[in-house]
Design an enzyme around this catalytic site. Structure first.
Site, PDB file in Angstrom:
ATOM      1  NE  ARG A  71      -2.307  -1.319   3.579  1.00 24.24           N
ATOM      2  CZ  ARG A  71      -1.735  -0.551   4.476  1.00 24.24           C
ATOM      3  NH1 ARG A  71      -1.776   0.775   4.355  1.00 24.24           N
ATOM      4  NH2 ARG A  71      -1.131  -1.055   5.528  1.00 24.24           N
ATOM      5  CE1 TYR A 200       1.455  -7.041  -3.358  1.00 25.81           C
ATOM      6  CE2 TYR A 200       0.340  -5.512  -1.891  1.00 25.81           C
ATOM      7  CZ  TYR A 200       1.008  -6.694  -2.100  1.00 25.81           C
ATOM      8  OH  TYR A 200       1.220  -7.548  -1.052  1.00 25.81           O
ATOM      9  CE  LYS A 209      -6.954  -3.870   5.125  1.00 21.36           C
ATOM     10  NZ  LYS A 209      -5.576  -4.158   5.356  1.00 21.36           N
ATOM     11  CG  HIS A 229      -6.928  -3.151  10.055  1.00 24.30           C
ATOM     12  ND1 HIS A 229      -5.620  -2.704  10.150  1.00 24.30           N
ATOM     13  CD2 HIS A 229      -6.890  -4.172   9.180  1.00 24.30           C
ATOM     14  CE1 HIS A 229      -4.843  -3.423   9.361  1.00 24.30           C
ATOM     15  NE2 HIS A 229      -5.587  -4.331   8.766  1.00 24.30           N
ATOM     16  CB  SER A 251      -0.535  -3.624   7.931  1.00 24.62           C
ATOM     17  OG  SER A 251      -1.710  -2.915   7.605  1.00 24.62           O
ATOM     18  CB  CYS A 253       0.924  -6.290  13.974  1.00 20.90           C
ATOM     19  SG  CYS A 253       2.081  -4.961  13.600  1.00 20.90           S
ATOM     20  CG  ASP A 280      -7.244  -7.319   6.873  1.00 21.87           C
ATOM     21  OD1 ASP A 280      -6.271  -7.116   7.621  1.00 21.87           O
ATOM     22  OD2 ASP A 280      -7.500  -6.600   5.897  1.00 21.87           O
ATOM     23  CG  ASN A 375       3.199  -6.517   1.922  1.00 25.90           C
ATOM     24  OD1 ASN A 375       2.601  -7.050   2.848  1.00 25.90           O
ATOM     25  ND2 ASN A 375       2.607  -5.668   1.087  1.00 25.90           N
ATOM     26  NE  ARG A 377       0.085  -8.671   2.437  1.00 27.35           N
ATOM     27  CZ  ARG A 377      -0.438  -8.329   3.607  1.00 27.35           C
ATOM     28  NH1 ARG A 377      -1.516  -8.939   4.066  1.00 27.35           N
ATOM     29  NH2 ARG A 377       0.104  -7.386   4.337  1.00 27.35           N
TER      30      ARG A 377
HETATM   31  P1  GTP Z   1      -2.219  -7.727   7.415  1.00 32.15           P
HETATM   32  O1  GTP Z   1      -2.735  -8.766   6.490  1.00 32.15           O
HETATM   33  O2  GTP Z   1      -1.148  -6.880   6.802  1.00 32.15           O
HETATM   34  O3  GTP Z   1      -3.286  -6.882   8.001  1.00 32.15           O
HETATM   35  O4  GTP Z   1      -1.375  -8.501   8.573  1.00 32.15           O
HETATM   36  P2  GTP Z   1      -1.794  -9.396   9.841  1.00 32.15           P
HETATM   37  O5  GTP Z   1      -2.089  -8.506  11.008  1.00 32.15           O
HETATM   38  O6  GTP Z   1      -2.826 -10.387   9.479  1.00 32.15           O
HETATM   39  O7  GTP Z   1      -0.408 -10.129  10.202  1.00 32.15           O
HETATM   40  P3  GTP Z   1       0.010 -11.681  10.105  1.00 32.15           P
HETATM   41  O8  GTP Z   1      -0.825 -12.564  10.997  1.00 32.15           O
HETATM   42  O9  GTP Z   1       0.076 -12.047   8.687  1.00 32.15           O
HETATM   43  O10 GTP Z   1       1.478 -11.646  10.735  1.00 32.15           O
HETATM   44  C1  GTP Z   1       2.514 -10.897  10.182  1.00 32.15           C
HETATM   45  C2  GTP Z   1       3.844 -11.331  10.709  1.00 32.15           C
HETATM   46  O11 GTP Z   1       3.864 -11.346  12.147  1.00 32.15           O
HETATM   47  C3  GTP Z   1       4.216 -12.746  10.272  1.00 32.15           C
HETATM   48  O12 GTP Z   1       5.542 -12.746   9.820  1.00 32.15           O
HETATM   49  C4  GTP Z   1       4.074 -13.567  11.511  1.00 32.15           C
HETATM   50  O13 GTP Z   1       4.953 -14.658  11.527  1.00 32.15           O
HETATM   51  C5  GTP Z   1       4.348 -12.581  12.648  1.00 32.15           C
HETATM   52  N1  GTP Z   1       3.589 -12.964  13.873  1.00 32.15           N
HETATM   53  C6  GTP Z   1       2.266 -13.210  13.960  1.00 32.15           C
HETATM   54  N2  GTP Z   1       1.907 -13.580  15.220  1.00 32.15           N
HETATM   55  C7  GTP Z   1       3.030 -13.550  15.956  1.00 32.15           C
HETATM   56  C8  GTP Z   1       3.316 -13.821  17.343  1.00 32.15           C
HETATM   57  O14 GTP Z   1       2.447 -14.165  18.151  1.00 32.15           O
HETATM   58  N3  GTP Z   1       4.620 -13.666  17.744  1.00 32.15           N
HETATM   59  C9  GTP Z   1       5.597 -13.271  16.872  1.00 32.15           C
HETATM   60  N4  GTP Z   1       6.827 -13.143  17.343  1.00 32.15           N
HETATM   61  N5  GTP Z   1       5.367 -13.020  15.563  1.00 32.15           N
HETATM   62  C10 GTP Z   1       4.106 -13.141  15.105  1.00 32.15           C
HETATM   63  C1  SPV Z   2      -2.801  -4.558   5.243  1.00 33.28           C
HETATM   64  O1  SPV Z   2      -1.838  -3.914   4.802  1.00 33.28           O
HETATM   65  O2  SPV Z   2      -3.320  -4.310   6.351  1.00 33.28           O
HETATM   66  C2  SPV Z   2      -3.344  -5.693   4.464  1.00 33.28           C
HETATM   67  C3  SPV Z   2      -2.841  -5.902   3.107  1.00 33.28           C
HETATM   68  O3  SPV Z   2      -4.217  -6.391   4.939  1.00 33.28           O
HETATM   69  S1  SPV Z   2      -3.581  -4.851   1.942  1.00 33.28           S
HETATM   70  O4  SPV Z   2      -4.805  -5.490   1.451  1.00 33.28           O
HETATM   71  O5  SPV Z   2      -2.627  -4.699   0.829  1.00 33.28           O
HETATM   72  O6  SPV Z   2      -3.908  -3.591   2.541  1.00 33.28           O
HETATM   73 MN    MN Z   3      -4.781  -5.665   7.052  1.00 36.38          MN
END
Ligand code: GTP
Ligand code: SPV
Ligand code: MN
Length: 600
Positions: A71, A200, A209, A229, A251, A253, A280, A375, A377
């Site tokens: 983004r 993208y 979003k 979110h 994002s 996290c 999400d 990033n 996906r």
């Molecule tokens: P968006 O799709 O961007 O909104 O992201 P999201 O909030 O769904 O994040 P996602 O669950 O994909 O995690 C992103 C990164 O954080 C990955 O590399 C995970 O491995 C890491 N991660 C997730 N949960 C944990 C946790 O409990 N501990 C640690 N250390 N890392 C974590």
């Molecule tokens: C985020 O960035 O929080 C995502 C990926 O979930 S995107 O759809 O590209 O915004």
């Molecule tokens: Mn997101």
């Protein structure tokens, strides 16, 4: 052939055709034949690559321009007639000026191309919480992704009916993917989104979003509901009862990971199970019984690939084994499958890295390069998820017991704490800050404020958004969900995470549920209620999470928190109030209270 008689849709599509001048217009009915033909066409032109159909049936690969991998917040705009209505967290431009400027870029942009007209529903078709959108695009990648991420096709028009004007108009053209003319623009007062020069993810899958957060947050404010979110999960307890929880993390996290959590052995044995409703976005509205109900407006997962593996998130991995689109991961050329960092410890020797260069993956990664973009996906259908909730398609949504905020914080923020009440919880949401990730362009690892994990997604003035949160709390009264904050990312002196995270986060959810039920006591501290010693179940991880580690995880350091509060006051005053955000007095009062608590 158009799929609707609705004159509002037909008129708008005609206008978009006149503007973009495509050679052809194709209405996307969502039929298997039509989608198959589009897949073949995209494979034929090289836009998509067909992966190993035995190991990854129905899976396709796509790489985006290296200038177009996340983004772009600095090129994202909220265009309202009055600048104050966009507020200090958004880029703003006058709508007429923006329409005129972008109109020039869209003028004839689809000459020699096909325009696809995509009807879609955000939310289960027929749900009172669902809403209809129409996206026109010149990208097959967008069509195929929207097919996974939304309920796409002719049925969405059935939901709109023949007369309604209540649909979100989304115009997308990849144009020539020029980063200098890239714009992601929301016109909340017109239910309109214009996106150009990107191909993208969140920039172009306009249901996500742009609609489900930026436009929907504005609609929710006016209509008495919330677009957030947030992931949505259900925890089934041994007695069969299911408690639903939402969680807002910035994002990349941990939302997808928490949403698909697999409980540790001990919990499994006791009969605990976790179900995914969403990973999400949550749309939430008070139900007839006065409780807050949530639906997931999406129909699939656009998940971060790196870090996803058999141990961290097997459910996500299984989601992505069929009918999935991979974007910007690496290819293993030995068997035409995919690879990304931490999938396993064996990068393929015979690899194609995400930009398309053939490399020796072992040497390439040993030299410090990543094969997949950080990033990168997967776009996977929700039905693939082994732990998808039986309530996933429930038009009424699920009743929420707890709302969790969180972010990446190396220090200061404890593993978990509970707010004193909804108003304090709203303050905690406003105070979310997190180290930045690769999900947006810009530096990674910099601490920034990200209120409610919504900084890039609030479609109006953040001060009014916080006021809306407070109003929702008043409406919900004692039926409001309890609000918590978590931090899975606390580090030791060596920069290693001290909480194991992932499946072990169940231990924190357990405490949260018990707090909601009133079956566990807590310590009242300056910043909120913290777990009493021994109340976070550590059975099975005592070696890793020793009492000393637990003390660190639950510490409320007076000096660090005094700094934190001072920074919040600076943020409220300088970044928000001084820039046109009307901060509700109740939030200033919360800040004063915590400061006084710390000085007691
Ligand atoms: P968006 O799709 O961007 O909104 O992201 P999201 O909030 O769904 O994040 P996602 O669950 O994909 O995690 C992103 C990164 O954080 C990955 O590399 C995970 O491995 C890491 N991660 C997730 N949960 C944990 C946790 O409990 N501990 C640690 N250390 N890392 C974590
Ligand atoms: C985020 O960035 O929080 C995502 C990926 O979930 S995107 O759809 O590209 O915004
Ligand atoms: Mn997101």
């Amino acid at each position: 052939m158009s799929l609707t008689k609705n004159p509002n849709v037909l008129k708008w599509v005609d206008e978009m055709i006149a503007l973009c001048q495509p050679d052809q217009v194709v209405w996307i009915d969502g039929s298997a034949e039509q989608l198959d033909a589009l897949r073949k066409e995209a494979i034929g032109t090289g836009e998509m690559i067909e992966l190993n159909q035995e190991k990854l049936p129905g899976c396709l690969y796509h790489r985006t321009n290296p200038n177009d991998v996340a983004r772009v917040e600095d090129r994202t705009f909220i265009c309202t007639r009055n600048k104050e209505d966009a507020g200090p967290t958004n880029n703003w431009c006058d709508p007429q000026e923006m329409y005129a400027k972008l109109g020039k870029l869209y003028n004839g942009v689809m000459k020699g191309r096909t325009m696809y007209v995509i009807p879609y529903s955000m939310g289960p078709i027929g749900s009172p919480l669902a809403k209809v959108g129409v996206e026109v695009t010149d990208s097959i990648y967008v069509v195929l992704n929207m097919n996974i991420m939304t309920r796409m096709g002719a049925d969405a028009f059935k939901n709109l009916g023949d007369e309604s004007n209540d649909f979100v108009r989304g115009l997308h053209s990849k144009a020539d993917v020029n980063p200098d003319e890239r714009y992601i623009v929301q016109f909340p007062e017109d239910n309109t989104i214009w996106s150009i020069n990107s191909a993208y993810g969140g920039n172009v899958l306009l249901g996500k979003k742009c609609f489900a957060l930026r436009i929907a947050s504005f609609q929710g404010k006016n209509e008495g509901w919330m677009a957030e979110h947030m992931l949505i999960l259900g925890v089934k307890k041994p007695n069969g009862e299911v408690k639903y929880i939402t969680a807002a993390f910035p994002s990349a996290c941990g939302k997808t990971n928490l949403a698909m959590l697999i409980p540790p052995e001990g919990y499994k044995k006791d009969g605990y199970e976790v179900f995914t409703v969403g990973d999400d976005i949550a749309w939430m509205k008070p139900g007839e019984d006065g409780r807050l109900y949530a639906i997931n407006p999406e129909n699939g997962f656009f998940g971060v690939a790196p870090g996803t593996n058999e141990k961290s998130n097997p459910n996500a991995l299984h989601c992505a084994m069929k009918d999935t689109i991979f974007t910007n991961v690496a290819i293993n050329n030995d068997d035409n499958t995919v690879w990304w960092e931490k999938l396993d410890k064996n990068p393929p020797v015979n690899a194609t890295e995400w930009k398309g260069a053939k490399v020796n993956g072992v040497e390439y990664t040993a030299a410090g390069n990543t094969l997949a973009h950080p990033n990168s996906r997967f776009t996977a259908p929700a039905v693939n998820c082994p732990c998808i909730s039986p309530e996933f398609n429930n038009p009424a949504g699920v009743p929420i017991s707890a709302i969790i905020f969180g972010g990446r914080r190396a220090s200061t923020t404890p593993l978990v704490y509970q707010s004193f009440d909804w108003t304090h919880g709203t303050y905690i949401g406003s105070a979310v800050s997190s180290e930045t990730t690769a999900a947006a362009t810009g530096a990674v690892g910099v601490l920034r404020h990200d209120p409610m994990a919504m900084k890039p997604f609030i479609g109006y003035n953040v001060g009014d958004y916080w006021a809306h949160w407070l109003e929702m709390g008043e409406k919900l009264g004692d039926k409001a969900p309890k609000i918590f904050n978590v931090n899975w990312f606390k580090q030791n002196e060596n920069g290693n995470f001290i909480w194991p995270g992932f499946g072990d986060n169940m231990r924190v959810l357990d405490w949260i549920i018990k707090r909601c039920e009133g079956t566990v006591d807590a310590d009242e501290t300056a910043i909120g209620y913290l777990p009493k010693k021994g109340d976070i179940n550590l059975k099975g991880i005592e070696d890793e999470v020793t009492p000393e580690v637990m003390d660190k995880l639950l510490a409320v350091d007076k000096d660090l928190w005094t700094k934190e509060i001072a920074e919040m006051r600076r943020y409220y005053n300088d970044d928000i109030a001084a820039k046109g955000g009307k901060i509700p007095q109740a939030l200033y009062d919360e800040l004063d209270k915590i400061e006084a608590n710390l000085n007691k």
